[in-house]
Design an enzyme around this catalytic site. Structure first.
Site, short mmCIF file in Angstrom:
data_model
loop_
_atom_site.label_atom_id
_atom_site.label_comp_id
_atom_site.label_asym_id
_atom_site.label_seq_id
_atom_site.Cartn_x
_atom_site.Cartn_y
_atom_site.Cartn_z
N GLY A 252 0.75 -1.25 0.00
CA GLY A 252 0.00 0.00 0.00
C GLY A 252 0.78 1.30 0.00
N GLU A 294 3.81 -6.68 1.70
CA GLU A 294 3.63 -6.97 0.26
C GLU A 294 3.58 -5.68 -0.56
OE1 GLU A 294 0.49 -10.66 0.65
OE2 GLU A 294 -0.27 -8.62 0.80
N ARG A 297 3.33 -1.24 -5.75
CA ARG A 297 3.49 0.03 -6.43
C ARG A 297 4.80 0.73 -6.06
NH1 ARG A 297 -1.04 3.23 -7.78
NH2 ARG A 297 -2.21 2.00 -6.27
N ARG A 334 -5.12 3.68 -15.88
CA ARG A 334 -5.35 4.37 -14.60
C ARG A 334 -6.03 5.74 -14.74
NH1 ARG A 334 -2.21 5.63 -11.17
NH2 ARG A 334 -3.26 4.76 -9.37
N TYR A 338 -9.38 5.60 -12.69
CA TYR A 338 -9.33 6.24 -11.35
C TYR A 338 -9.15 7.75 -11.41
CZ TYR A 338 -7.44 1.50 -10.57
OH TYR A 338 -7.21 0.15 -10.57
N CYS A 365 -10.69 4.61 -29.52
CA CYS A 365 -11.98 5.14 -29.95
C CYS A 365 -12.87 5.32 -28.73
CB CYS A 365 -12.62 4.18 -30.93
SG CYS A 365 -11.53 3.89 -32.31
N1 LLP Z 1 -1.30 -7.13 -1.11
C1 LLP Z 1 -2.58 -7.28 -1.49
C2 LLP Z 1 -3.40 -8.33 -0.86
C3 LLP Z 1 -3.13 -6.46 -2.48
O1 LLP Z 1 -4.39 -6.62 -2.84
C4 LLP Z 1 -2.32 -5.45 -3.07
C5 LLP Z 1 -2.85 -4.58 -4.11
C6 LLP Z 1 -0.99 -5.33 -2.66
C7 LLP Z 1 -0.52 -6.18 -1.67
C8 LLP Z 1 -0.04 -4.32 -3.25
O2 LLP Z 1 -0.43 -3.03 -2.98
P1 LLP Z 1 0.51 -1.80 -3.40
O3 LLP Z 1 1.75 -1.84 -2.54
O4 LLP Z 1 0.82 -1.95 -4.81
O5 LLP Z 1 -0.32 -0.60 -3.11
N2 LLP Z 1 -4.85 -1.15 -9.84
C9 LLP Z 1 -4.81 -0.19 -8.75
C10 LLP Z 1 -4.15 -0.77 -7.52
C11 LLP Z 1 -4.85 -2.02 -7.01
C12 LLP Z 1 -4.15 -2.61 -5.84
C13 LLP Z 1 -4.66 -3.98 -5.59
N3 LLP Z 1 -4.03 -4.65 -4.51
C14 LLP Z 1 -4.07 1.07 -9.21
O6 LLP Z 1 -3.62 1.10 -10.34
O7 LLP Z 1 -3.99 2.03 -8.46
#
Ligand code: LLP
Length: 441
Positions: A252, A294, A297, A334, A338, A365
């Site tokens: 996150g 985990e 991003r 994105r 979003y 398109c």
């Molecule tokens: N762990 C779990 C269980 C998750 O569902 C996610 C992301 C992560 C870790 C990694 O989160 P991060 O560190 O990347 O924030 N497509 C969206 C983001 C969706 C995130 C889904 N889960 C976007 O482009 O902003």
């Protein structure tokens, strides 16, 4: 200490002697000429810098594993880098498991997450040696136990819970609040444990998992998340005598897409997590657990940029100027999904004065296919190479073939060398799954 996720540009970004932007010692205009556009460019130094920051920031808490959330960007080359950097992988589909395995990744460093894993995917996870499965719901508990039983195996599981914590991010990427499709509500945990104890003898419950959302800028939510999970561990210990030794905190950490974004550093988040672990272990009188994080991003987002070539343009009389590029929502969903905002530069004119308001439009398109609305750039000329920063996460991984547009190539740059890590899709590959039934021939 500042970390790479707090900057918009990859750490090696410079203006070179040709007056062009270079990343990883490679001139972006030359990359665009050599490989074509759209092109994803990944700076290896930035990826490795951020993984090192994570390891360094948590060095006072050795009971931790960093599991790169592969959903942010997964290719076999990235698996290799993560392996070299000592990261594990958080996998969320059969396709991700298959990719990791094909890359020769050490599967004992993987986790499997997801709210609706199929029979085939769970089977694949078990046969591929995925270390731990985070079980999301009652349906999966029963399914996984059946599969484990028929394989004569005991499977290590975490229970994914919704901790009831709201973070301030886009609604679509919030996950830890109570009204969420993910995980067990805290009121359902006892029923799950009763089932595991009484019926599901092939499941070995080792811990709890939560993930509160993505693109998070606040520290407090992590502090609170740990409080909720540790309280639950204490309650389970008191009620069942079960000692849960593993906790997965999810990912996150946010990154900087525009100057308005102020993400915290990896060190700040680590310090908050470590403090919360220490304080809440004392408060609830539990042993400090083994922690998984985990991040997705924040590991690859800043390292990646996308190059486009400027094509047609249109100025609406007394209105906006639209500059079209050769990619769009198929390589970066994105902005349309979003309303995500990005920062861009003209790679062949980085010093030009940013005095022209322009809307960068995709080539699809669809009116909503706008990559950046009303941004300030130097005047764009046809053929310019436009560089969009921070596209490294959830760009390629959410790409599509909308309008039968081919998926771009990706290159990894380092010390003046560029290597293809994803080949540009070909028209032949585009149609390879299409079938014409005999009766239509
Ligand atoms: N762990 C779990 C269980 C998750 O569902 C996610 C992301 C992560 C870790 C990694 O989160 P991060 O560190 O990347 O924030 N497509 C969206 C983001 C969706 C995130 C889904 N889960 C976007 O482009 O902003």
């Amino acid at each position: 200490m500042k970390t790479a996720n707090q900057d918009i540009k990859p750490i090696t970004t410079k203006i070179n002697k040709n007056g062009n932007i270079e990343i990883g010692g490679c001139d972006l205009v030359e990359l665009a000429n050599q490989y074509g556009t759209p092109l994803y460019v990944y700076d290896e130094a930035t990826i490795r810098a951020i993984t090192k920051s994570y390891k360094d920031a948590f060095k006072t808490y050795p009971k931790i594993s960093m599991m790169f959330a592969a959903k942010a960007f997964m290719t076999k080359a990235i698996c290799k880098i993560m392996d070299e950097e000592g990261f594990g992988l958080d996998l969320c589909s059969g396709g991700e498991i298959f990719t990791a395995k094909s890359a020769g990744f050490d599967m004992s460093k993987t986790l499997f997450n997801g709210n609706n894993k199929s029979f085939d995917e769970l089977n694949l996870a078990i046969s591929s040696g995925v270390k731990t499965i985070s079980v999301d719901n009652f349906f999966e508990l029963a399914l996984l136990n059946d599969i484990a039983q028929s394989n004569n195996k005991t499977v290590r599981i975490l229970l994914r819970i919704t901790p009831g914590i709201e973070c301030h991010t886009h609604e679509y990427i919030q996950t830890g609040h109570l009204d969420s499709k993910f995980g067990f509500d805290l009121t359902q945990v006892d029923e799950a444990i009763d089932l595991i104890q009484e019926e599901y003898s092939n499941l070995n419950l080792v811990g709890l998992h939560a993930h509160i959302g993505s693109q998070i800028f606040e520290k407090q939510v992590y502090y609170d998340e740990i409080g909720v999970i540790f309280k639950e561990i204490k309650r389970i210990k008191d009620k069942y005598g079960i000692i849960l030794k593993e906790v997965n905190l999810g990912g996150g950490l946010g990154i900087k897409y525009t100057e308005d974004d102020k993400p915290i550093s990896v060190y700040e988040i680590a310090q908050t997590i470590i403090e919360s672990i220490e304080n809440h272990s004392k408060e609830y009188d539990i042993e400090e657990p083994y922690i998984f994080i985990e991040p997705g991003r924040s590991v690859v987002g800043t390292a990646g940029v996308t190059l486009y070539t400027a094509g047609s343009s249109k100025t609406v009389p007394n209105g906006r100027t639209y500059q079209a590029v050769d990619g769009g929502m198929s390589d970066n969903a994105r902005p349309s999904l979003y309303q995500a905002k990005y920062t861009a530069d003209i790679a062949n004119n980085p010093n030009g004065e940013k005095d022209t308001k322009v809307t960068i439009a995709g080539r699809h398109c669809e009116s909503g296919d706008i990559l950046a609305k009303d941004i300030m750039l130097p005047e764009i000329e046809e053929g310019d190479t436009i560089c969009f920063y921070t596209t490294g996460a959830y760009g390629y991984s959410m790409s599509s073939n909308y309008n039968r547009v081919l998926k771009p190539a990706a290159v990894l740059v380092n010390n003046g060398k560029s290597d293809i890590i994803i080949n540009r899709q070909t028209y032949e590959q585009l149609i390879q799954s299409d079938v014409i039934p005999d009766r239509l021939n």
